[in-house]
Design an enzyme around this catalytic site. Structure first.
Site, short mmCIF file in Angstrom:
data_model
loop_
_atom_site.label_atom_id
_atom_site.label_comp_id
_atom_site.label_asym_id
_atom_site.label_seq_id
_atom_site.Cartn_x
_atom_site.Cartn_y
_atom_site.Cartn_z
N GLY A 170 0.79 -1.22 0.00
CA GLY A 170 0.00 0.00 0.00
C GLY A 170 0.82 1.26 0.00
CB ALA A 201 -5.63 -8.16 3.11
CE1 TYR A 237 -4.22 -13.37 2.11
CE2 TYR A 237 -2.88 -14.85 0.77
CZ TYR A 237 -3.34 -13.59 1.06
OH TYR A 237 -2.92 -12.52 0.30
#
Length: 328
Positions: A13, A61, A163
């Site tokens: 990010g 996440a 996941y």
């Protein structure tokens, strides 16, 4: 464009934020690392953050294979509940553009070809085979050796751990939002991302991080299985660039479109370990034969759709990226 980047202080990010700002966009970070109140599962916090925003780049996440199913609730809460809260708030705010950090883990095993049966989908590998050092999946119809190949976005989903299941659910939630709102949703299915700011020494870090940490301690990287498992290692700056082109794309509304994000050049895990050891001038890797249930054998990307439709190209070569990563 005014873009909210969830998880914008994290590994990928933060690079996305930098790439957006370099293109002249306004990028706003929404991340619990910066502000404990910036939790994507909090409807009020998300609604406040979306005010005045044109698009969302959803990077927040919980990542990695983790610890079997013992942390399933944490994965579902952070990944799926968080995405549900986000798309609900986007629908209410009238925001019509979403780019999702997807993952290649939704495929399970990669693409394989049998000399007799063509493309086949081998099932999960058995613990007994792995214990015996039989790491390669075989044709489920005739038991023949298989040839691994690049996997495209139209391959059926087959998530094989918690996941992976949550990453596929994120896509389903984004698709449902797009259908009901008419917005555009693009999922970038990242392959094995590495590069500066990669998390260190956690159960959720990637294999490149584990190897680098061992070398920093003066230890040999420990390579599981026989080291010949194939992956597509893609540099984080190339991944950030993919997010920018996805956000700028003239994407159709009402559906989700998935794109693989990989270098297009497969490397084995053993090659990765050797490249990092050489760049760090550290000890040679040790191949241990250990394994983790839930790991897949080969998964490498066909990223031609992203190149053809959005004009993206990776620019960081494997050797250059490894040297940079080793010296961070």
């Amino acid at each position: 464009m005014r873009v909210l980047v969830t998880g914008g202080a994290g590994f990928i990010g933060s690079h996305v934020v930098e790439a957006l700002r370099a293109r002249g966009h306004e990028a706003f970070v929404f991340d619990v690392r910066d502000d404990p109140g910036a939790d994507v599962r909090d409807p009020e916090a998300v609604a406040q953050a979306l005010k005045g925003v044109d698009a969302v780049c959803h990077q927040a996440a919980m990542v990695g294979l983790g610890n079997g199913v013992t942390d399933a609730a944490a994965y579902v809460s952070r990944n799926d509940l968080g995405t549900a809260v986000l798309v609900s708030a986007m629908a209410q705010a009238g925001i019509a553009r979403l780019v999702l950090a997807g993952s290649m883990v939704v495929y399970g095993e990669g693409r394989y070809s049998c000399p007799r049966h063509g493309d086949v989908r081998p099932g999960p590998r058995a613990a007994g085979d792995l214990d015996a050092g039989r790491f390669e999946p075989l044709c489920p119809s005739c038991g023949a050796a298989l040839t691994p190949a690049l996997i495209g976005e139209d391959a059926p989903a087959d998530p094989r751990n918690v996941y992976a299941a949550t990453k596929l659910t994120q896509e389903h939630l984004a698709a449902a939002w797009a259908r009901t709102s008419g917005g555009s949703a693009l999922s970038l299915r990242y392959h094995n991302v590495y590069g500066p700011r990669m998390p260190r020494d956690t159960p959720y870090a990637g294999v490149a991080s584990f190897f680098r940490s061992a070398l920093a301690r003066g230890e040999a990287p420990r390579v599981f299985e026989d080291g010949r498992q194939r992956r597509d290692f893609v540099h984080v700056r190339d991944v950030a660039a993919a997010n920018v082109v996805a956000l700028e794309a003239d994407a159709a509304g009402g559906a989700l479109r998935a794109y693989n994000v990989g270098s297009g050049v497969p490397h084995t895990v053993g090659e990765l370990a050797r490249a990092l050891a050489a760049a760090c001038r550290g000890p040679e890797p040790v191949v241990t034969g250990e394994f983790r249930l839930g790991d897949v054998r080969h998964i490498t990307a066909d990223s031609s759709r992203l190149r053809a439709e959005l004009g993206w190209r990776p620019v960081v070569a494997f050797e250059d990226g490894m040297r940079e990563f080793a010296g961070e």
